[in-house]
Every structure is written in C-alpha cells, then in structure tokens.
Design a protein around this motif. Structure first.
Motif, mmCIF file in Angstrom:
data_model
loop_
_atom_site.group_PDB
_atom_site.id
_atom_site.type_symbol
_atom_site.label_atom_id
_atom_site.label_comp_id
_atom_site.label_asym_id
_atom_site.label_seq_id
_atom_site.Cartn_x
_atom_site.Cartn_y
_atom_site.Cartn_z
ATOM 1 N N ALA A 149 48.634 20.206 51.966
ATOM 2 C CA ALA A 149 47.531 20.757 51.177
ATOM 3 C C ALA A 149 47.623 20.328 49.722
ATOM 4 C CB ALA A 149 47.531 22.274 51.272
ATOM 5 N N VAL A 150 48.843 20.358 49.162
ATOM 6 C CA VAL A 150 49.022 19.955 47.769
ATOM 7 C C VAL A 150 48.692 18.484 47.599
ATOM 8 C CG1 VAL A 150 50.693 19.713 45.896
ATOM 9 C CG2 VAL A 150 50.738 21.742 47.344
ATOM 10 N N LEU A 151 49.138 17.660 48.553
ATOM 11 C CA LEU A 151 48.836 16.238 48.493
ATOM 12 C C LEU A 151 47.334 15.990 48.539
ATOM 13 C CD1 LEU A 151 51.603 14.714 50.796
ATOM 14 C CD2 LEU A 151 51.285 14.290 48.350
ATOM 15 N N ASP A 152 46.648 16.729 49.417
ATOM 16 C CA ASP A 152 45.187 16.590 49.509
ATOM 17 C C ASP A 152 44.520 16.947 48.189
ATOM 18 O OD1 ASP A 152 45.366 15.798 52.121
ATOM 19 O OD2 ASP A 152 44.868 17.759 52.976
ATOM 20 N N ALA A 153 45.007 18.017 47.549
ATOM 21 C CA ALA A 153 44.421 18.445 46.275
ATOM 22 C C ALA A 153 44.648 17.398 45.187
ATOM 23 C CB ALA A 153 45.019 19.790 45.850
ATOM 24 N N ILE A 154 45.862 16.845 45.127
ATOM 25 C CA ILE A 154 46.182 15.855 44.096
ATOM 26 C C ILE A 154 45.421 14.554 44.329
ATOM 27 C CG2 ILE A 154 48.040 14.413 43.165
ATOM 28 C CD1 ILE A 154 49.926 16.771 43.595
ATOM 29 N N ARG A 155 45.426 14.080 45.563
ATOM 30 C CA ARG A 155 44.740 12.828 45.871
ATOM 31 C C ARG A 155 43.231 12.928 45.707
ATOM 32 N NH1 ARG A 155 48.158 11.877 51.433
ATOM 33 N NH2 ARG A 155 50.033 10.946 50.505
#
Length: 265
Positions: free
Chosen positions: A248-254
């Motif tokens: 989820a964090v990766l999705d938000a950052i990307r």
C-alpha cells in the motif's frame, strides 16, 4: 411522515427516523435501513429496529432482496426465505459470513425491500422483516413505496449537507496548515500541527508522519491524536518498530495519491 423526515439534515438522525417510521407504518417485527456507497457499490446497514447491527453485513448491489431491489429499482420480496431463498443467499465477501447464515442468526423468515431513489439515483434501501412466513400484500408494498419516496429525498438532502460540511472542514484545515507552514521553521512543532489538524479533518483518531530513510525504511517522526492528548506508551511502541514498505505504501509513493485500505486488507 414526510414533514418529520424533512425536519433534520443530520444523516444518522434521518436514517433512524426512517427505521422508526417503517416499523410503525408496516407493523413488522424488524426493519433495517441501508445507505449505498456508490463507489464500492455496497449497501451498509446504518439503522435497525429489533436487530443487532453488529451482526449484519454490507450487501453488494444485486445481493439479497435489498441489493436486488436497488439493482432492479423496484420492490423485491420473499414470503419464505428458508424455502425460496433470495439472490446471492449463499454468496459471501472475504472475511464475512453468507447472507443465509446472517439471516438465520437474526431469525429472518420473510422480507420486503424497497430502494431509496432520489433524482433517479439510488441512495440506499429499506428492508422490513418478518420472523414468520408472510407474503407482502399490495397495500403493504404501496405503503412502503410511499415511505421510500419521502425517505430517499431526506437521505439525499442529508448526504449533500454532510458533504458540504466535510468540504468546508477540509478547506479550513488546509488554510490552517498553510498558516502553520508560514509561521515557523521549526520542524517538530510544524509536524505536530499538521498531524493533529489532518486527524481532525479526516475524522480519524490519530495521524502519524513517517520519513523515508536512505536504507529504504520508514521512520516515525510525529504522531498526534485529533483531540491533542498524549500517549507516551503508543509513541514508544511506534518508534521501536522498523517500518518497511508495504504494498500500500509503495502504491501511494509511486502513484502520488492516497491509498485506502479497508479492515480486511
């Protein structure tokens, strides 16, 4: 009834007024009022009479008599759900029981459901329940249709009022954060202000701020409750953990956009 439903713009109060009116008007054993989440296409139980809301589950559009009434935009009923069933009776969402299981636990035997339609848009549904075999009569259907018509307008107005208040709260919070950004160069008080005001704006208990480290880990640097109270033990636990990137964090950052997780994810 129409005058009574139109006397409030508080959504929770309106939904409870609808439940009271349905029970009194229909003389049924139980009833529940659902609100439709248009994005998720799920009907959430919001107000009930003689039913335990904590046992109930969200219904997809097209599932059960209630979901089918919204899909077809008309009255849907079953005189005996144990004998005849309803659409999606044995369907279940991840982590949830089937509608058959919930209905059995709640003693549901017969149901009549009507969609709440305002300006050709579904905003929810009413479901009245009998604990015995019962075939809804044309007069009963007409009575619930009349209630649903007034109820839909009341829910729509209350939702619009809630959304307007939420937009105002968000705008006010952004202005306050902008003011804080221009009033200090000290990072700690600035993050504290941002975290607390964000929690207030989103209507959540707590907001935390994490900074990305060179080793690819997230380090908590600030956490604030909406009401401003301190919890030293919670902060100690947070700072002791090593936060790696979750999907989820990766999705938000990307994506550069918020990512919302529900309780099952």
């Amino acid at each position: 009834i129409r005058k009574r439903l139109g006397s409030s713009l508080d959504l929770t109060e309106v939904l409870n007024l609808i439940a009271d009116s349905a029970l009194r008007l229909m003389g049924t054993d139980r009833c529940v009022v659902f609100e439709l989440d248009e994005r998720e296409q799920l009907l959430y139980p919001r107000a009930a009479r003689n039913l335990d809301l904590s046992v109930m589950i969200p219904l997809g559009v097209g599932i059960g008599a209630t979901g089918t009434s919204v899909l077809k935009r008309q009255a849907v009923w079953s005189a005996d759900v144990e004998r005849d069933g309803v659409p999606g009776f044995d369907h279940s969402r991840p982590g949830q029981p089937t509608l058959r299981h919930v209905g059995g636990a709640l003693g549901v035997r017969a149901v009549l459901a009507l969609p709440l339609l305002s300006k050709d848009r579904a905003v929810g549904a009413i479901c009245v329940i009998w604990t015995r075999v019962h075939a809804p009569q044309p007069r009963e259907i007409r009575l619930l249709e009349a209630l649903a018509e007034s109820a839909a307008i009341a829910v729509d107005n209350a939702q619009l009022y809630k959304e307007a208040r939420l937009r105002l709260r968000h705008t006010t919070t952004l202005l306050e954060i902008a003011h804080a950004l221009g009033s200090t160069l000290e990072l700690t008080p600035l993050l504290k202000e941002i975290a607390q005001r964000t929690a207030v704006a989103l209507g959540v208990d707590r907001c935390s701020v994490y900074l990305l480290q060179e080793d690819g880990l997230l380090r908590p640097v600030m956490s604030q409750y909406a009401d401003g109270h301190a919890d030293a033990e919670q902060w100690r636990k947070s700072t002791a953990e090593r936060w790696t990137f979750t999907a989820a964090v990766l999705d938000a950052i990307r994506g550069g956009a918020p990512v919302l997780l529900n309780e099952h994810e």
